[in-house]
Design an enzyme around this catalytic site. Structure first.
Site, PDB file in Angstrom:
ATOM      1  N   GLY A  13      49.375  24.297  14.969  1.00 14.99           N
ATOM      2  CA  GLY A  13      49.514  25.218  13.838  1.00 14.99           C
ATOM      3  C   GLY A  13      50.953  25.686  13.710  1.00 14.99           C
ATOM      4  O   GLY A  13      51.585  26.012  14.708  1.00 14.99           O
ATOM      5  N   ALA A  24      68.341  26.414  16.642  1.00 16.67           N
ATOM      6  CA  ALA A  24      69.064  26.738  17.878  1.00 16.67           C
ATOM      7  C   ALA A  24      69.114  25.532  18.815  1.00 16.67           C
ATOM      8  O   ALA A  24      70.139  25.284  19.461  1.00 16.67           O
ATOM      9  CB  ALA A  24      68.410  27.939  18.557  1.00 16.67           C
ATOM     10  N   ARG A  74      48.091  18.146  13.939  1.00 11.84           N
ATOM     11  CA  ARG A  74      47.268  18.195  15.150  1.00 11.84           C
ATOM     12  C   ARG A  74      46.874  16.745  15.414  1.00 11.84           C
ATOM     13  O   ARG A  74      46.168  16.141  14.619  1.00 11.84           O
ATOM     14  CB  ARG A  74      46.034  19.066  14.920  1.00 11.84           C
ATOM     15  CG  ARG A  74      46.371  20.525  14.615  1.00 11.84           C
ATOM     16  CD  ARG A  74      45.152  21.392  14.676  1.00 11.84           C
ATOM     17  NE  ARG A  74      45.387  22.714  14.106  1.00 11.84           N
ATOM     18  CZ  ARG A  74      45.871  23.758  14.785  1.00 11.84           C
ATOM     19  NH1 ARG A  74      46.189  23.623  16.054  1.00 11.84           N
ATOM     20  NH2 ARG A  74      46.030  24.928  14.198  1.00 11.84           N
ATOM     21  N   CYS A  75      47.356  16.191  16.532  1.00 13.68           N
ATOM     22  CA  CYS A  75      47.210  14.749  16.785  1.00 13.68           C
ATOM     23  C   CYS A  75      46.137  14.520  17.856  1.00 13.68           C
ATOM     24  O   CYS A  75      46.388  14.711  19.048  1.00 13.68           O
ATOM     25  CB  CYS A  75      48.567  14.194  17.226  1.00 13.68           C
ATOM     26  SG  CYS A  75      48.539  12.455  17.649  1.00 13.68           S
ATOM     27  N   ASP A 105      49.285  25.752  23.101  1.00 11.03           N
ATOM     28  CA  ASP A 105      48.624  25.184  24.275  1.00 11.03           C
ATOM     29  C   ASP A 105      48.351  23.676  24.149  1.00 11.03           C
ATOM     30  O   ASP A 105      48.693  22.898  25.045  1.00 11.03           O
ATOM     31  CB  ASP A 105      47.307  25.947  24.514  1.00 11.03           C
ATOM     32  CG  ASP A 105      46.643  25.540  25.797  1.00 11.03           C
ATOM     33  OD1 ASP A 105      47.250  25.767  26.860  1.00 11.03           O
ATOM     34  OD2 ASP A 105      45.531  24.978  25.752  1.00 11.03           O
ATOM     35  N   GLY A 106      47.747  23.265  23.035  1.00 11.98           N
ATOM     36  CA  GLY A 106      47.426  21.846  22.841  1.00 11.98           C
ATOM     37  C   GLY A 106      48.684  20.990  22.858  1.00 11.98           C
ATOM     38  O   GLY A 106      48.703  19.898  23.439  1.00 11.98           O
ATOM     39  N   THR A 127      53.145  29.971  18.599  1.00  8.93           N
ATOM     40  CA  THR A 127      51.814  30.056  17.995  1.00  8.93           C
ATOM     41  C   THR A 127      51.580  31.496  17.578  1.00  8.93           C
ATOM     42  O   THR A 127      51.934  32.419  18.331  1.00  8.93           O
ATOM     43  CB  THR A 127      50.692  29.608  18.954  1.00  8.93           C
ATOM     44  OG1 THR A 127      49.434  30.096  18.435  1.00  8.93           O
ATOM     45  CG2 THR A 127      50.842  30.133  20.356  1.00  8.93           C
ATOM     46  N   ASP A 129      48.919  32.947  17.590  1.00 12.41           N
ATOM     47  CA  ASP A 129      47.770  33.504  18.318  1.00 12.41           C
ATOM     48  C   ASP A 129      48.115  34.238  19.619  1.00 12.41           C
ATOM     49  O   ASP A 129      47.273  34.958  20.153  1.00 12.41           O
ATOM     50  CB  ASP A 129      46.771  32.391  18.663  1.00 12.41           C
ATOM     51  CG  ASP A 129      46.000  31.920  17.449  1.00 12.41           C
ATOM     52  OD1 ASP A 129      46.099  32.571  16.395  1.00 12.41           O
ATOM     53  OD2 ASP A 129      45.296  30.902  17.552  1.00 12.41           O
ATOM     54  N   ASP A 131      48.145  33.126  22.537  1.00  8.73           N
ATOM     55  CA  ASP A 131      47.034  32.834  23.457  1.00  8.73           C
ATOM     56  C   ASP A 131      47.453  31.957  24.644  1.00  8.73           C
ATOM     57  O   ASP A 131      46.612  31.310  25.257  1.00  8.73           O
ATOM     58  CB  ASP A 131      45.873  32.170  22.693  1.00  8.73           C
ATOM     59  CG  ASP A 131      46.294  30.885  22.002  1.00  8.73           C
ATOM     60  OD1 ASP A 131      47.507  30.622  21.918  1.00  8.73           O
ATOM     61  OD2 ASP A 131      45.410  30.156  21.536  1.00  8.73           O
ATOM     62  N   MET A 171      43.362  35.997  11.769  1.00  5.84           N
ATOM     63  CA  MET A 171      43.304  34.719  12.497  1.00  5.84           C
ATOM     64  C   MET A 171      43.172  34.912  14.006  1.00  5.84           C
ATOM     65  O   MET A 171      43.445  35.995  14.537  1.00  5.84           O
ATOM     66  CB  MET A 171      44.522  33.871  12.177  1.00  5.84           C
ATOM     67  CG  MET A 171      44.271  32.949  10.996  1.00  5.84           C
ATOM     68  SD  MET A 171      45.613  31.806  10.752  1.00  5.84           S
ATOM     69  CE  MET A 171      44.736  30.519   9.873  1.00  5.84           C
ATOM     70  N   GLY A 172      42.799  33.841  14.659  1.00  2.05           N
ATOM     71  CA  GLY A 172      42.625  33.846  16.111  1.00  2.05           C
ATOM     72  C   GLY A 172      41.274  33.238  16.449  1.00  2.05           C
ATOM     73  O   GLY A 172      40.277  33.938  16.550  1.00  2.05           O
ATOM     74  N   ARG A 173      41.260  31.907  16.556  1.00  8.47           N
ATOM     75  CA  ARG A 173      39.977  31.219  16.780  1.00  8.47           C
ATOM     76  C   ARG A 173      39.409  31.513  18.159  1.00  8.47           C
ATOM     77  O   ARG A 173      38.221  31.690  18.333  1.00  8.47           O
ATOM     78  CB  ARG A 173      40.186  29.707  16.597  1.00  8.47           C
ATOM     79  CG  ARG A 173      38.898  28.946  16.421  1.00  8.47           C
ATOM     80  CD  ARG A 173      39.178  27.492  16.159  1.00  8.47           C
ATOM     81  NE  ARG A 173      39.684  27.255  14.812  1.00  8.47           N
ATOM     82  CZ  ARG A 173      40.291  26.141  14.446  1.00  8.47           C
ATOM     83  NH1 ARG A 173      40.515  25.190  15.315  1.00  8.47           N
ATOM     84  NH2 ARG A 173      40.696  25.989  13.207  1.00  8.47           N
ATOM     85  N   GLY A 187      45.345  51.495  12.450  1.00  8.72           N
ATOM     86  CA  GLY A 187      44.394  52.602  12.649  1.00  8.72           C
ATOM     87  C   GLY A 187      42.962  52.207  12.346  1.00  8.72           C
ATOM     88  O   GLY A 187      42.199  53.000  11.776  1.00  8.72           O
ATOM     89  N   ALA A 188      42.589  50.987  12.730  1.00  5.40           N
ATOM     90  CA  ALA A 188      41.222  50.527  12.460  1.00  5.40           C
ATOM     91  C   ALA A 188      40.212  51.316  13.289  1.00  5.40           C
ATOM     92  O   ALA A 188      40.497  51.706  14.423  1.00  5.40           O
ATOM     93  CB  ALA A 188      41.110  49.042  12.777  1.00  5.40           C
ATOM     94  N   GLU A 189      39.045  51.522  12.708  1.00 10.80           N
ATOM     95  CA  GLU A 189      37.979  52.221  13.445  1.00 10.80           C
ATOM     96  C   GLU A 189      37.321  51.286  14.456  1.00 10.80           C
ATOM     97  O   GLU A 189      36.853  51.727  15.502  1.00 10.80           O
ATOM     98  CB  GLU A 189      36.916  52.746  12.480  1.00 10.80           C
ATOM     99  CG  GLU A 189      37.258  54.071  11.818  1.00 10.80           C
ATOM    100  CD  GLU A 189      38.315  53.956  10.746  1.00 10.80           C
ATOM    101  OE1 GLU A 189      38.510  52.845  10.229  1.00 10.80           O
ATOM    102  OE2 GLU A 189      38.957  54.981  10.426  1.00 10.80           O
TER     103      GLU A 189
HETATM  104  O1  F6P Z   1      47.830  28.485  14.731  1.00  7.35           O
HETATM  105  C1  F6P Z   1      46.736  29.127  15.283  1.00  7.35           C
HETATM  106  C2  F6P Z   1      45.632  29.173  14.284  1.00  7.35           C
HETATM  107  O2  F6P Z   1      46.128  29.833  13.157  1.00  7.35           O
HETATM  108  C3  F6P Z   1      44.354  29.836  14.721  1.00  7.35           C
HETATM  109  O3  F6P Z   1      44.367  31.215  14.694  1.00  7.35           O
HETATM  110  C4  F6P Z   1      43.391  29.227  13.765  1.00  7.35           C
HETATM  111  O4  F6P Z   1      42.104  29.268  14.241  1.00  7.35           O
HETATM  112  C5  F6P Z   1      43.872  27.824  13.658  1.00  7.35           C
HETATM  113  O5  F6P Z   1      45.255  27.893  13.891  1.00  7.35           O
HETATM  114  C6  F6P Z   1      43.595  27.159  12.355  1.00  7.35           C
HETATM  115  O6  F6P Z   1      44.261  25.948  12.324  1.00  7.35           O
HETATM  116  P1  F6P Z   1      44.149  24.827  11.215  1.00  7.35           P
HETATM  117  O7  F6P Z   1      45.476  24.772  10.561  1.00  7.35           O
HETATM  118  O8  F6P Z   1      43.859  23.578  11.964  1.00  7.35           O
HETATM  119  O9  F6P Z   1      43.060  25.225  10.276  1.00  7.35           O
END
Ligand code: F6P
Length: 323
Positions: A13, A24, A74-75, A105-106, A127, A129, A131, A171-173, A187-189
């Site tokens: 992503g 850079a 994404r390969c 990560d991938g 990324t 995320d 993560d 976002m954030g799978r 300030g979310a509940e």
């Molecule tokens: O880059 C991370 C991310 O945005 C995740 O939060 C989300 O789930 C995923 O990529 C979606 O990716 P794609 O572009 O493959 O739909």
């Protein structure tokens, strides 16, 4: 190790600040007399030999741009050994001394596989995320959270006017970092994240009812993509509480836009670390931000780490809500 020719790709992503990292890499590498080859479309482009030489001049007017000028992909093939071998052979044929991988990560798993095939690699974490266990900072997170925060602030205005409940999906799978940061900043509940949510709405609905009994109808609920099902949740909450509930899914807008100053500067610092590591003979590494410092770790060690839940942030989300 003499590093004369390096290749760079962006993968997975896209993330705001990837261009600042590329710029850079090219400019600092060029300053040390390196030849820099850009690989378009990540590992897919590597397998297709989709190369373009990059000069310092080519990187003008890129630091402020979102996305990635090298494109990304994404390969799936890179998960298979036969394609990893093929990719390594291509890099050897092109006399690439090291490959710089900008991604998450991938993308780092792909780099690790290439290292096992005898390619010198170095990863730069990018990324939205956040993560990756090995680093406290990933390029793009800061911009994405700020983008989400601005959007939620806008939804809040209309939500308040109509005294509605708003479920806003960010976002954030697999990770709830954007949800946590954005939720605290707005300030979310309630903040729902995949790491902890158990899909039992009862307690959530009970808390909303209790607050409604004290006169508070408007609620902001930040829901991470990994929890999902925002529309269904809104319907259940509306049925149970009688308060109008609406859903907004922010989606890909969070991945675009001009990078924040933090993402631009961190991307540049991380790229500098990558080039310095290569010049000092440290290969098969990942650039990380840990203990307030940009540094690099062995890729195998970095990828074996487990990300712990940010307990303090999680505790904070509960303590900040109005009683
Ligand atoms: O880059 C991370 C991310 O945005 C995740 O939060 C989300 O789930 C995923 O990529 C979606 O990716 P794609 O572009 O493959 O739909």
């Amino acid at each position: 190790m003499a590093v004369r020719k390096i290749a760079v790709l962006t993968s997975g992503g896209d993330a705001p600040g990837m261009n600042a990292a590329l710029r850079a890499i090219v400019r600092i590498g060029d300053g040390f007399g390196m030849e820099i080859i850009g690989i378009r479309r990540g590992y897919s482009g590597l397998l297709a030999r989709d190369f373009e030489p990059l000069t310092s001049q080519d990187m003008s007017d890129t630091v402020q741009k979102g996305g990635t000028i090298l494109f990304t992909a994404r390969c799936k093939e890179m998960m298979e050994e036969r394609y990893q071998i093929q990719a390594a052979e291509i890099l050897k044929e092109e006399n690439i001394d090291a490959l710089v991988v900008v991604g998450g990560d991938g993308s780092f798993r792909g780099a690790q596989a290439l290292a096992a095939q005898g390619i010198n690699v170095i990863g730069i974490p990018a990324t939205i995320d956040l993560d990756l266990a090995c680093t406290d900072y990933t390029i793009g997170f800061d911009t994405a959270v700020n983008t989400a925060m601005e959007a939620v602030d806008k939804v809040r205005d209309t939500s308040t006017s109509h005294e509605r409940i708003s479920i806003i999906e960010v976002m954030g799978r697999h990770a709830g970092y954007i949800a946590l940061w954005c939720g605290i900043a707005c300030g979310a509940e309630e903040i729902l994240i995949p790491e902890t949510y158990d899909y039992n709405d009862k307690l959530l609905i009970e808390r909303i009812r209790e607050r409604a009994a004290t006169g508070k109808k408007k609620h902001i609920i930040i829901n991470a993509e990994g929890v999902g099902q925002s529309e269904a949740l809104a319907a259940r909450i509306e049925n149970a509480t009688g308060i109008e509930s609406r859903t907004t899914i922010l989606g890909y807008m969070q991945r675009g836009g001009a990078p924040s100053s933090r993402d631009r500067v961190m991307a540049s610092l991380m790229a500098q670390q990558a080039i310095e590591a290569l010049l000092e003979g440290r290969v098969n590494r990942v650039v990380v931000y840990r203990e307030g410092m940009v540094q690099d770790l062995a890729i195998d060690e970095a990828l074996s780490m487990q990300k712990a839940l940010p307990e303090k942030l999680v505790a904070l989300t509960k303590r900040l809500v109005r009683r």
